[in-house]
Scaffold this active site. Sequence first.
Site, PDB file in Angstrom:
ATOM      1  N   ARG A   1     -17.389 -56.912  68.626  1.00  0.00           N
ATOM      2  CA  ARG A   1     -17.597 -56.967  67.182  1.00  0.00           C
ATOM      3  C   ARG A   1     -16.789 -56.352  66.488  1.00  0.00           C
ATOM      4  O   ARG A   1     -16.473 -56.654  65.491  1.00  0.00           O
ATOM      5  CB  ARG A   1     -19.283 -56.357  67.080  1.00  0.00           C
ATOM      6  CG  ARG A   1     -19.498 -56.303  65.467  1.00  0.00           C
ATOM      7  CD  ARG A   1     -21.038 -56.200  65.163  1.00  0.00           C
ATOM      8  NE  ARG A   1     -21.787 -55.474  66.132  1.00  0.00           N
ATOM      9  CZ  ARG A   1     -21.692 -54.018  66.326  1.00  0.00           C
ATOM     10  NH1 ARG A   1     -21.169 -53.431  65.351  1.00  0.00           N
ATOM     11  NH2 ARG A   1     -22.551 -53.487  67.154  1.00  0.00           N
TER      12      ARG A   1
ATOM     13  N   TYR B   1     -19.411 -71.782  43.233  1.00  0.00           N
ATOM     14  CA  TYR B   1     -20.147 -72.183  44.193  1.00  0.00           C
ATOM     15  C   TYR B   1     -21.628 -72.004  44.134  1.00  0.00           C
ATOM     16  O   TYR B   1     -21.758 -70.717  44.126  1.00  0.00           O
ATOM     17  CB  TYR B   1     -19.543 -71.743  45.554  1.00  0.00           C
ATOM     18  CG  TYR B   1     -20.176 -72.288  46.887  1.00  0.00           C
ATOM     19  CD1 TYR B   1     -20.301 -73.567  47.316  1.00  0.00           C
ATOM     20  CD2 TYR B   1     -20.699 -71.184  47.391  1.00  0.00           C
ATOM     21  CE1 TYR B   1     -20.933 -73.780  48.285  1.00  0.00           C
ATOM     22  CE2 TYR B   1     -21.344 -71.612  48.642  1.00  0.00           C
ATOM     23  CZ  TYR B   1     -21.473 -73.003  49.179  1.00  0.00           C
ATOM     24  OH  TYR B   1     -22.202 -73.187  50.418  1.00  0.00           O
TER      25      TYR B   1
ATOM     26  N   ASP C   1     -11.972 -66.333  44.802  1.00  0.00           N
ATOM     27  CA  ASP C   1     -12.384 -67.428  45.809  1.00  0.00           C
ATOM     28  C   ASP C   1     -11.409 -68.583  45.865  1.00  0.00           C
ATOM     29  O   ASP C   1     -11.365 -69.216  44.711  1.00  0.00           O
ATOM     30  CB  ASP C   1     -13.796 -67.684  45.467  1.00  0.00           C
ATOM     31  CG  ASP C   1     -14.292 -68.753  46.644  1.00  0.00           C
ATOM     32  OD1 ASP C   1     -13.556 -69.384  47.077  1.00  0.00           O
ATOM     33  OD2 ASP C   1     -15.505 -68.961  46.249  1.00  0.00           O
TER      34      ASP C   1
ATOM     35  N   LYS D   1     -13.441 -74.856  54.931  1.00  0.00           N
ATOM     36  CA  LYS D   1     -13.142 -76.033  54.233  1.00  0.00           C
ATOM     37  C   LYS D   1     -11.521 -76.275  54.629  1.00  0.00           C
ATOM     38  O   LYS D   1     -11.154 -76.679  55.749  1.00  0.00           O
ATOM     39  CB  LYS D   1     -13.079 -75.758  52.729  1.00  0.00           C
ATOM     40  CG  LYS D   1     -14.611 -75.013  52.048  1.00  0.00           C
ATOM     41  CD  LYS D   1     -15.623 -76.003  52.456  1.00  0.00           C
ATOM     42  CE  LYS D   1     -16.953 -75.239  52.499  1.00  0.00           C
ATOM     43  NZ  LYS D   1     -17.290 -74.560  51.341  1.00  0.00           N
TER      44      LYS D   1
HETATM   45  C1  LIG Z   1     -18.410 -73.380  50.980  1.00  0.00           C
HETATM   46  C2  LIG Z   1     -17.896 -72.543  49.949  1.00  0.00           C
HETATM   47  C3  LIG Z   1     -18.125 -71.240  49.987  1.00  0.00           C
HETATM   48  C4  LIG Z   1     -18.928 -70.573  51.010  1.00  0.00           C
HETATM   49  O1  LIG Z   1     -18.498 -70.907  52.471  1.00  0.00           O
HETATM   50  P1  LIG Z   1     -19.374 -70.986  53.821  1.00  0.00           P
HETATM   51  O2  LIG Z   1     -18.222 -71.097  54.726  1.00  0.00           O
HETATM   52  O3  LIG Z   1     -20.062 -72.153  53.548  1.00  0.00           O
HETATM   53  O4  LIG Z   1     -20.216 -69.831  54.013  1.00  0.00           O
HETATM   54  C5  LIG Z   1     -17.703 -70.464  49.056  1.00  0.00           C
HETATM   55  N1  LIG Z   1     -17.098 -71.109  47.783  1.00  0.00           N
HETATM   56  C6  LIG Z   1     -16.689 -71.942  47.968  1.00  0.00           C
HETATM   57  C7  LIG Z   1     -15.676 -72.276  46.705  1.00  0.00           C
HETATM   58  C8  LIG Z   1     -17.217 -72.974  48.734  1.00  0.00           C
HETATM   59  O5  LIG Z   1     -16.678 -74.149  48.535  1.00  0.00           O
END
Ligand SMILES: *Cc1c(COP(=O)(O)O)cnc(C)c1O
Length: 379
Positions: free
Chosen positions: A46, A98, A170, A195
Amino acid sequence: MKLATKLIHAGAEPDPSTGAIMTPIYQTSTYVQSAPGKNKGYEYARSQNPTRKALEDALAVIENGKHALAFSSGVAATDAVIKLLQSGDEVIAGNDMYGGTYRLFTKVFEKFGIKFHYIDMSDANNITKTINANTKLIWAETPTNPLMNICDIATIAAIAKKSKLLMVVDNTFASPYLQNPLDLGADIVMHSVTKFIGGHSDVIQGCLVMNSSELREQLYFIQKSCGAVPGPMDCFLVLRGIKTLHVRMERHCENGKKIAHWLRNYSKVGKVFWPGFEDHPNHIIAKKQMRDFGSMLSFTLKDDSIENAMKVLSSTKIFSLAESLGGVESLINHPASMTHASIPREERIKNGLSESLIRLSVGIEDADDLIEDLKQAIG
Ligand SMILES: *Cc1c(COP(=O)(O)O)cnc(C)c1O
């Protein structure tokens, strides 16, 4: 070193025991010690894992940061950032972001006494007006999901610095290929690695990248104390994905551009949201802070009914109807009922997210095939 070279080589060292060029998947929970406390820097998985370490080193390099931490999802990475705060602290966030981030903020953290202000960040003056003595952090998403709004990272970072606030970006939609917020003054970059960075729709993962060693220590403490770490197999998959990020992104951008223009000229399409259009409200800022404009876009139909949108959503043959984005395959999505369903309807509509809005994550297939597919689906 240029990005293409960094993407291939960052974090990659031949395995010390065999010389294997690819980082092995260290599928282990613990490490044997020769005497209590006498170990090779690895105690319990961990806290440390060599596959995760190789990935974290790579993530830091490709996002132009000193340190990176990987998490079991993007929201777990976001969760770790907000845990830097205390009850009574306030956060300024965008009003178009998001849905899962919005849910985490409102449904989990508000309960612990953290207050969130959701504002239109495309005008940085709105931020200055919202800052008060309790403000501790600015959470920016650019381009935003799903309306492709752009905020000015460098200007907001300067405001944050002046008021001694943490500035977090983000950077999921842009990926490190298109935009590097740390270079523009941000303190922390967050990615849903799920993504574009992972890129193959086969892993859920998140990360944080930063320059400050002090922030790294605080966030590492949260990572190991709260435990949202990714497994070694997932880290391996992402290390593999990173190596082709630039090649994928080049094609993503090329296809995104073709499809954005085609949609805009198609008689049955209403508005198209894509930062590459010269008349996008913040196109100049996008051009300044991004290398290209990406393959995420959204649009409405001229006949702006939800029924019509539903028909398009279930008629595509190459675009798959699914949540998520950034993979090699093209996806189509209905934000109001899918990715953004956790935002109340009135709140969504107030912020311009109409019921008929369709979001595309344009993949790296042949652009003409993708256009044909949209044409037959829209009718
Ligand atoms: C998908 C997404 C998230 C969250 O990420 P996960 O990997 O699904 O937990 C956060 N911000 C944006 C812009 C996203 O597209």
